[in-house]
Design a protein around this motif. Structure first.
Motif, PDB file in Angstrom:
ATOM      1  N   LEU A  28       2.509   1.841  -3.420  1.00 26.69           N
ATOM      2  CA  LEU A  28       1.604   2.370  -4.444  1.00 26.69           C
ATOM      3  C   LEU A  28       1.298   3.851  -4.197  1.00 26.69           C
ATOM      4  N   MET A  29       1.067   4.191  -2.923  1.00 27.43           N
ATOM      5  CA  MET A  29       0.733   5.588  -2.613  1.00 27.43           C
ATOM      6  C   MET A  29       1.943   6.498  -2.841  1.00 27.43           C
ATOM      7  N   ALA A  86      -5.300   2.247  -4.156  1.00 26.98           N
ATOM      8  CA  ALA A  86      -4.096   1.536  -3.718  1.00 26.98           C
ATOM      9  C   ALA A  86      -4.454   0.400  -2.761  1.00 26.98           C
ATOM     10  N   LEU A 105       0.831  -1.200   0.000  1.00 22.14           N
ATOM     11  CA  LEU A 105       0.000   0.000   0.000  1.00 22.14           C
ATOM     12  C   LEU A 105       0.873   1.261   0.000  1.00 22.14           C
ATOM     13  N   MET A 146      -0.621   7.117  -6.212  1.00 24.75           N
ATOM     14  CA  MET A 146      -1.941   6.492  -6.368  1.00 24.75           C
ATOM     15  C   MET A 146      -2.869   6.896  -5.219  1.00 24.75           C
TER      16      MET A 146
END
Length: 538
Positions: free
Chosen positions: A36-37, A46, A33, A41
Motif C-alpha cells: 500500500l505504501m 495503510a 503494508l 498511501m
C-alpha cells in the motif's frame, strides 16, 4: 458489515481482491503494508487498511482439512435412517448426509433447500418446485418420486418414524410435474415449511429400505459408520451449494462422559465437543487455543412422572414434586446462570407464543407437603438420572434435599449416559429426559404432548388439548392463535406429568482454529448443522 465488504468499500473491489489474493498466497500484514505504501498511501492509513485486510482474510472460508467432533451421546441404536433419528448424534450425522426441502436459519425461519420455491393459497394445498441439478451421492438425480416416497413413508406404521405424529396431518403427496410435488394436508397448517425443515423429513431415494450406505444429497458422503462408536464422512464434490462444504473429512464420535469430552478437546484429540458443563467453561477459556460457543434456546431437562404407572398416577404427587423445584437455586448453583427459569410448560420465552401471563410456580415446601400427604405416597421413590440428560443428577440432588424436609425419600439412581435413551428414558416411572429445541410451538407440542405422540413422556392424554392443537394450526388470526397456545401451556402446567425447572443454554467447546460457528437455536453444534458451515483456519 463484514471486514471483506468494508475493505472493498475502502479501497475498491479491484485492490481488495489483489490484497486478498496476496494473503491467500502467504503474504503477511507487513507485506500488505509495504504494498500500500509503495502505491503512495500514507503510513497510518495503510496500517489501518492492512489490519482490515488481514481480518477479512481470517473470516474467509478455506477449503481442506479434517476435524474430529464429539457429541454427548452414542448407542448401538445410532441410525442413518432420517425417520428414526432420536438424539443429537443422529441429527448431526443426518445433516452431513442429507438435505430437506427446507433448512432452518438462525431465526428458525425456513430457507429453500431441495425445494427451490413453493406456493399455497390456503395453507392446506402446497406446491413445491424442486431444485434442478441436485444428485444423490450415487449419482442419481433428485426426482419428485424421491420426495413423495420420503414424506409418505412417515405415515406407514411399519416405518416406525419418530415424526409419524407430525406426518399424520399429510393427506397426500403427489408428483405433479417434472420438478414439482404437491402436498395436501388434512387441515391448513401455515408452519408446514418449518416442519419440512426438521431432521426427520430429510429426503432419501425412492424405495430405500436399507440405510446403511447413508445415500443422500447432503454435503458429505459416508465413509464409515459404526453405531455407538464413530462415523467418518468425506466431502461430496458434487454438492449442489457452490463452494461448500469446506472440510475434506469429519470424524464424529459420541463421548457420554462430559469430563472425558472436555479432556479430549483440551488434549488436542478433538476440534469441537458438544454439551460442555458450565463448571468446565473457565478451564476451556483459560486454555490457550480453545474457546466456548454458547446458544440460548428452548432446550430443557424435564422430570418425567408417568401417569400410567408408579406414583405419578396420583396428581397430588406430581404437584408435590413440582413445588420441590427451587428454580433460582438450580439456575445459580447447577446451571451457573447458563439458563433461564421455566414454569413446567415447554414453550420458552424466545418463542412468539410463550405465555408470560401464566403464574410462576414457586418453591413452596408447605404446598409440597400438603400435596404429598394428600397423595398418600410413602416410602422410597426412585428417581432415574443420567449425564445424558443435562443437569438431571444435579437437579435431582437439590430436590432430594428439599424432599427430606417434608418427609419424602427420593432415591436418586444415576445411570450411565451410554444406552440411557434406549433403556431408561420413557421407561422409568419417575426419571429425567432432555428435549432438544424445536423450530415451532406446533412441532414441540405435537411431538411431546399430543395424546398419541410416540414421545409423550408422561403419557398425559387430553382430548381437549388435542383439539386445541389441531385448531391452532388452522387459525390465521394471530391473537386467537396466541390464546390457544396460552390455554395449552396452562393445561400442561397444571395437568401433565412433566416438571420443567429451567430452559438451558447449549455450551460447546472448540479449537480456536475452527471458524464459521454461529448460533442456530435448535441446539448446540449450530443446531447440529455445523458440518456444512465450519472451516479450519490456515
Amino acid at each position: 458489515m463484514s471486514d471483506r465488504n468494508k475493505l472493498a468499500q475502502l479501497v475498491g473491489p479491484g485492490d481488495s481482491l489483489r490484497m486478498m489474493d496476496a494473503l491467500r498466497r502467504g503474504a503477511t500484514r507487513r507485506d500488505i503494508l509495504t504494498m500500500l505504501m509503495a502505491g503512495g498511501m500514507q503510513a497510518t492509513l495503510a496500517g489501518s487498511l492492512a489490519g482490515v485486510a488481514v481480518s477479512a482474510h481470517a473470516q474467509t472460508p478455506r477449503r481442506g482439512g479434517k476435524i474430529r467432533v464429539a457429541g454427548a451421546t452414542a448407542a448401538v441404536t445410532d441410525t442413518l435412517d432420517p425417520a428414526k433419528q432420536s438424539n443429537q448424534t443422529d441429527y448431526s450425522r443426518g445433516n452431513m448426509l442429507y438435505n430437506g426441502l427446507f433448512s432452518l436459519d438462525g431465526s428458525l425461519s425456513p430457507q429453500p433447500a431441495l425445494a427451490e420455491s413453493f406456493n399455497t393459497k390456503d395453507a392446506k394445498t402446497w406446491v413445491f418446485t424442486l431444485r434442478k441439478g441436485v444428485t444423490f451421492h450415487d449419482g442419481k438425480a433428485l426426482a419428485p418420486a424421491d420426495v413423495v416416497f420420503s414424506l409418505m413413508r412417515h405415515k406407514d406404521p411399519a416405518t416406525a418414524s419418530k415424526a409419524k405424529v407430525l406426518a399424520d396431518q399429510i393427506e397426500s403427496v403427489k408428483a405433479t410435474g417434472p420438478q414439482e410435488v404437491t402436498v395436501v394436508l388434512t387441515a391448513p397448517n401455515a408452519d408446514l415449511p418449518v416442519i419440512l425443515g426438521t431432521f426427520h423429513f430429510h429426503i432419501v431415494k425412492e424405495g430405500t429400505t436399507d440405510f446403511a450406505a447413508g445415500i443422500g444429497t447432503g454435503p458429505y458422503k459416508l465413509k464409515e459408520f459404526k453405531p455407538g462408536v464413530r462415523s467418518v464422512v468425506v466431502r461430496n464434490e458434487a454438492y449442489w451449494k457452490p463452494g461448500k462444504p469446506y472440510l475434506d473429512e469429519i470424524e464424529f464420535v459420541g463421548i457420554g462422559d462430559e469430563g472425558a469430552r472436555v479432556n479430549a478437546l483440551l488434549s488436542g484429540g478433538m476440534d469441537l465437543v458438544a454439551s460442555v458443563n458450565p463448571r468446565s467453561v473457565a478451564r476451556v477459556k483459560d486454555t490457550p487455543g480453545y474457546g466456548i460457543f454458547t446458544t440460548q434456546s428452548g432446550q430443557y431437562s424435564d422430570l418425567i412422572m408417568r401417569k400410567d404407572v408408579g406414583p405419578g398416577t396420583n396428581p397430588d404427587f406430581i404437584l408435590a414434586m413440582k413445588h420441590l423445584f427451587d428454580r433460582e437455586q438450580m439456575k445459580k448453583s447447577v446451571a451457573l446462570d447458563y439458563a433461564v427459569l421455566a414454569n413446567d410448560q415447554p414453550i420458552d420465552p424466545t418463542n412468539r407464543f410463550y405465555f408470560a401471563g401464566l403464574p410462576q410456580r414457586t418453591f413452596d415446601l408447605d404446598k409440597a407437603k400438603f400435596h404429598l400427604q394428600k397423595s398418600g405416597v410413602t416410602g422410597k421413590v426412585p428417581v432415574v438420572t443420567s449425564p445424558a440428560a443435562m443437569y438431571s443428577t444435579e437437579i435431582a440432588l437439590v430436590m432430594q434435599q428439599a424432599a427430606q424436609r417434608i418427609g419424602l425419600d427420593l432415591d436418586v439412581k444415576r445411570m450411565p449416559a451410554d444406552g440411557y435413551w434406549s433403556n431408561h428414558w420413557l421407561n422409568s416411572p419417575v426419571g429425567f429426559g432432555n428435549v432438544n429445541p424445536r423450530p415451532s410451538a406446533d412441532t414441540l407440542l405435537t411431538q411431546f404432548f399430543k395424546s398419541d405422540a410416540a414421545w409423550n413422556e408422561s403419557r398425559w392424554k387430553s382430548d381437549k388439548f388435542d383439539q386445541l392443537l389441531l385448531a391452532s394450526r388452522a387459525e390465521t388470526d394471530l391473537a386467537k392463535r396466541k390464546q390457544m397456545y396460552a390455554d395449552m401451556q396452562t393445561m400442561i402446567h397444571q395437568e401433565a406429568g412433566i416438571g420443567i425447572p429451567l430452559f438451558l443454554a447449549s455450551i460447546d467447546g472448540h479449537s480456536s482454529k475452527l471458524k464459521g460457528l454461529s448460533p442456530i437455536p435448535l441446539g448446540g453444534l449450530m443446531g447440529y448443522a455445523f458440518a456444512e458451515n465450519v472451516w479450519l483456519e490456515a
